[in-house]
Scaffold this motif. Structure first.
Motif, PDB file in Angstrom:
ATOM      1  N   SER A  60       0.822  -1.214   0.000  1.00 38.13           N
ATOM      2  CA  SER A  60       0.000   0.000   0.000  1.00 38.13           C
ATOM      3  C   SER A  60       0.854   1.260   0.000  1.00 38.13           C
ATOM      4  O   SER A  60       0.384   2.331  -0.377  1.00 38.13           O
ATOM      5  N   VAL A  61       2.114   1.148   0.433  1.00 37.52           N
ATOM      6  CA  VAL A  61       3.016   2.288   0.374  1.00 37.52           C
ATOM      7  C   VAL A  61       3.302   2.598  -1.093  1.00 37.52           C
ATOM      8  O   VAL A  61       3.717   1.723  -1.859  1.00 37.52           O
ATOM      9  N   LEU A  62       3.083   3.843  -1.494  1.00 39.32           N
ATOM     10  CA  LEU A  62       3.156   4.188  -2.910  1.00 39.32           C
ATOM     11  C   LEU A  62       4.549   3.956  -3.479  1.00 39.32           C
ATOM     12  O   LEU A  62       4.695   3.534  -4.630  1.00 39.32           O
ATOM     13  N   THR A  63       5.576   4.227  -2.678  1.00 41.78           N
ATOM     14  CA  THR A  63       6.941   4.015  -3.161  1.00 41.78           C
ATOM     15  C   THR A  63       7.161   2.556  -3.539  1.00 41.78           C
ATOM     16  O   THR A  63       7.842   2.254  -4.526  1.00 41.78           O
ATOM     17  N   HIS A  64       6.581   1.634  -2.771  1.00 39.57           N
ATOM     18  CA  HIS A  64       6.750   0.218  -3.055  1.00 39.57           C
ATOM     19  C   HIS A  64       6.057  -0.174  -4.365  1.00 39.57           C
ATOM     20  O   HIS A  64       6.497  -1.088  -5.061  1.00 39.57           O
ATOM     21  N   ARG A  65       4.982   0.506  -4.716  1.00 36.12           N
ATOM     22  CA  ARG A  65       4.335   0.239  -5.998  1.00 36.12           C
ATOM     23  C   ARG A  65       5.273   0.593  -7.154  1.00 36.12           C
ATOM     24  O   ARG A  65       5.372  -0.136  -8.137  1.00 36.12           O
ATOM     25  N   PHE A  66       5.937   1.727  -7.019  1.00 35.77           N
ATOM     26  CA  PHE A  66       6.879   2.129  -8.065  1.00 35.77           C
ATOM     27  C   PHE A  66       8.054   1.158  -8.138  1.00 35.77           C
ATOM     28  O   PHE A  66       8.561   0.859  -9.229  1.00 35.77           O
ATOM     29  N   ILE A  67       8.504   0.676  -6.979  1.00 28.85           N
ATOM     30  CA  ILE A  67       9.610  -0.277  -6.963  1.00 28.85           C
ATOM     31  C   ILE A  67       9.221  -1.567  -7.676  1.00 28.85           C
ATOM     32  O   ILE A  67      10.004  -2.134  -8.449  1.00 28.85           O
ATOM     33  N   VAL A  68       8.005  -2.055  -7.425  1.00 32.00           N
ATOM     34  CA  VAL A  68       7.532  -3.267  -8.101  1.00 32.00           C
ATOM     35  C   VAL A  68       7.419  -3.015  -9.603  1.00 32.00           C
ATOM     36  O   VAL A  68       7.794  -3.874 -10.426  1.00 32.00           O
ATOM     37  N   ASN A  69       6.929  -1.853  -9.985  1.00 34.33           N
ATOM     38  CA  ASN A  69       6.818  -1.529 -11.403  1.00 34.33           C
ATOM     39  C   ASN A  69       8.191  -1.504 -12.076  1.00 34.33           C
ATOM     40  O   ASN A  69       8.374  -2.006 -13.195  1.00 34.33           O
ATOM     41  N   LEU A  70       9.186  -0.950 -11.379  1.00 33.83           N
ATOM     42  CA  LEU A  70      10.548  -0.925 -11.909  1.00 33.83           C
ATOM     43  C   LEU A  70      11.109  -2.339 -12.037  1.00 33.83           C
ATOM     44  O   LEU A  70      11.780  -2.671 -13.026  1.00 33.83           O
ATOM     45  N   ALA A  71      10.819  -3.191 -11.057  1.00 32.57           N
ATOM     46  CA  ALA A  71      11.292  -4.572 -11.108  1.00 32.57           C
ATOM     47  C   ALA A  71      10.661  -5.330 -12.273  1.00 32.57           C
ATOM     48  O   ALA A  71      11.322  -6.141 -12.940  1.00 32.57           O
ATOM     49  N   ILE A  72       9.385  -5.067 -12.549  1.00 34.97           N
ATOM     50  CA  ILE A  72       8.715  -5.720 -13.676  1.00 34.97           C
ATOM     51  C   ILE A  72       9.364  -5.298 -14.997  1.00 34.97           C
ATOM     52  O   ILE A  72       9.628  -6.127 -15.878  1.00 34.97           O
ATOM     53  N   ALA A  73       9.631  -3.990 -15.142  1.00 34.97           N
ATOM     54  CA  ALA A  73      10.272  -3.503 -16.364  1.00 34.97           C
ATOM     55  C   ALA A  73      11.661  -4.109 -16.533  1.00 34.97           C
ATOM     56  O   ALA A  73      12.054  -4.514 -17.636  1.00 34.97           O
ATOM     57  N   ASP A  74      12.416  -4.183 -15.435  1.00 34.42           N
ATOM     58  CA  ASP A  74      13.762  -4.768 -15.509  1.00 34.42           C
ATOM     59  C   ASP A  74      13.703  -6.264 -15.823  1.00 34.42           C
ATOM     60  O   ASP A  74      14.575  -6.793 -16.528  1.00 34.42           O
ATOM     61  N   MET A  75      12.691  -6.947 -15.299  1.00 37.29           N
ATOM     62  CA  MET A  75      12.563  -8.377 -15.580  1.00 37.29           C
ATOM     63  C   MET A  75      12.259  -8.604 -17.065  1.00 37.29           C
ATOM     64  O   MET A  75      12.821  -9.510 -17.698  1.00 37.29           O
ATOM     65  N   PHE A  76      11.398  -7.780 -17.651  1.00 37.57           N
ATOM     66  CA  PHE A  76      11.115  -7.888 -19.076  1.00 37.57           C
ATOM     67  C   PHE A  76      12.339  -7.535 -19.916  1.00 37.57           C
ATOM     68  O   PHE A  76      12.525  -8.078 -21.011  1.00 37.57           O
ATOM     69  N   THR A  77      13.168  -6.627 -19.409  1.00 29.74           N
ATOM     70  CA  THR A  77      14.418  -6.327 -20.107  1.00 29.74           C
ATOM     71  C   THR A  77      15.298  -7.564 -20.158  1.00 29.74           C
ATOM     72  O   THR A  77      15.957  -7.839 -21.174  1.00 29.74           O
ATOM     73  N   GLY A  78      15.324  -8.314 -19.053  1.00 34.76           N
ATOM     74  CA  GLY A  78      16.073  -9.563 -19.045  1.00 34.76           C
ATOM     75  C   GLY A  78      15.528 -10.570 -20.039  1.00 34.76           C
ATOM     76  O   GLY A  78      16.294 -11.261 -20.734  1.00 34.76           O
TER      77      GLY A  78
END
Length: 323
Positions: free
Chosen positions: A37-55
């Protein structure tokens, strides 16, 4: 397969494995043990998803190396580069929006809840994907240089407008990120200097005068309460500083990995013949430096964030118990 292709395939596979494993851990830990629910953590998950797709994209590049004949198709050739472009811009925009969130929370704490909420955070996350996707789809609609190209290289099949748009987007958001981060550090350091430990010298309690003893005890309790409140504020400020440091490390590594390659792209926009120069060989290898950025953020979290380390220990400890 010659040595160069062997090295390329090996690097792509390493990026794929590390990016998928590391960012999957970030997603699981953040969603399961850190408050999503912490907004910063949502952005972190979104960044991780983008990086995973980059892989995943890095692994797809292996197909083009092993089966170069498929590059003769315009759409297959464009797909090779546009997916990487999309994931790169998504990562950059997500980093920018994450620092924007922290900037509002630290510099405008009393207005943060009214400025940033879950709905607006979701809108920013949507923008971080929609803008790169639109930019990446346009070449498939005819806005490309396929007819005049001789090789399936990004700079020769991509229109000059896209080269310029991607370069300016990366550079502009990098400048904005650095500016916001400077304000975050300035504000966080100012708050930390304002919170100084109070002297803990409890008054002497007289056994002869009960009234004085009660007054001294109440004063001591108030002092302990103030000290506890100050310690909590100091700990929160330290947590803010650690979070700002991790964001700074993420921003720095992204800039180091991608800005050199965008420099070559901008040079190509100014001088299309530059793609045939001897210096251009370095640009092809700098792509690996950019794609390797997708594996770095999990290590940065583990290095800078105590809560992430604690959650990782809980995750792996639970896995050991299940076994």
């Amino acid at each position: 397969m010659d040595i160069e292709k062997y090295v390329v395939v090996t690097l792509q596979v390493i990026v794929f494995v590390l990016a998928c494993i590391g960012n999957t851990i970030v997603i699981i830990v953040t969603c399961k043990y850190l408050r999503f629910s912490v907004l910063t953590h949502r952005f972190i998950v979104n960044l991780a998803i983008a990086d995973m797709f980059t892989g995943v994209t890095a692994l797809s590049q292996v197909v083009y190396v092993l089966v170069p004949e498929i590059e003769n198709n315009v759409y297959v050739c464009l797909l090779r580069y546009q997916v990487v472009l999309c994931m790169t811009l998504t990562s950059q925009l997500t980093v920018a929006f994450t620092i924007l969130d922290r900037y509002l929370a630290i510099c405008f704490p009393h207005r943060y809840a009214s400025i940033m909420n879950g709905r607006r955070a979701n809108v920013l996350i949507t923008i971080s994907w929609a803008y790169p996707v639109v930019l990446g789809v346009l070449p498939f609609c005819g806005l490309n240089s396929w007819e005049s190209s001789k090789r399936c290289t990004f700079q020769e099949v991509t229109s000059p407008w896209q080269l310029l748009t991607m370069t300016l987007t990366l550079w502009s958001f990098t400048i904005i990120i650095v500016f916001m981060y400077a304000l975050i550090i300035r504000r966080a350091c100012l708050l930390y200097r304002q919170i100084k430990p109070l002297p803990s010298t409890p008054p002497k309690i007289s056994l002869v005068l009960p009234e004085v003893a009660r007054s001294s005890t109440e004063h001591c309790q108030r002092q302990v309460s103030v000290q506890s409140s100050s310690a909590d504020r100091r700990e929160k400020t330290l947590h803010t500083l650690r979070g700002a440091k991790s964001l700074a490390a993420i921003t720095f590594m992204f800039s180091v990995c991608w800005l050199p390659h965008t420099y070559f792209q901008f040079r190509t926009y100014l001088d299309p013949a530059y793609v045939h120069s001897t210096e251009w060989g370095a640009a092809n290898w700098l792509v690996f430096l950019g794609m390797s950025n997708s594996i770095m953020n999990p290590f940065i979290y583990a290095w800078q964030r105590r809560d992430f380390n604690t959650a990782c220990r809980r995750l792996f400890a639970r896995g050991v118990q299940i076994e």
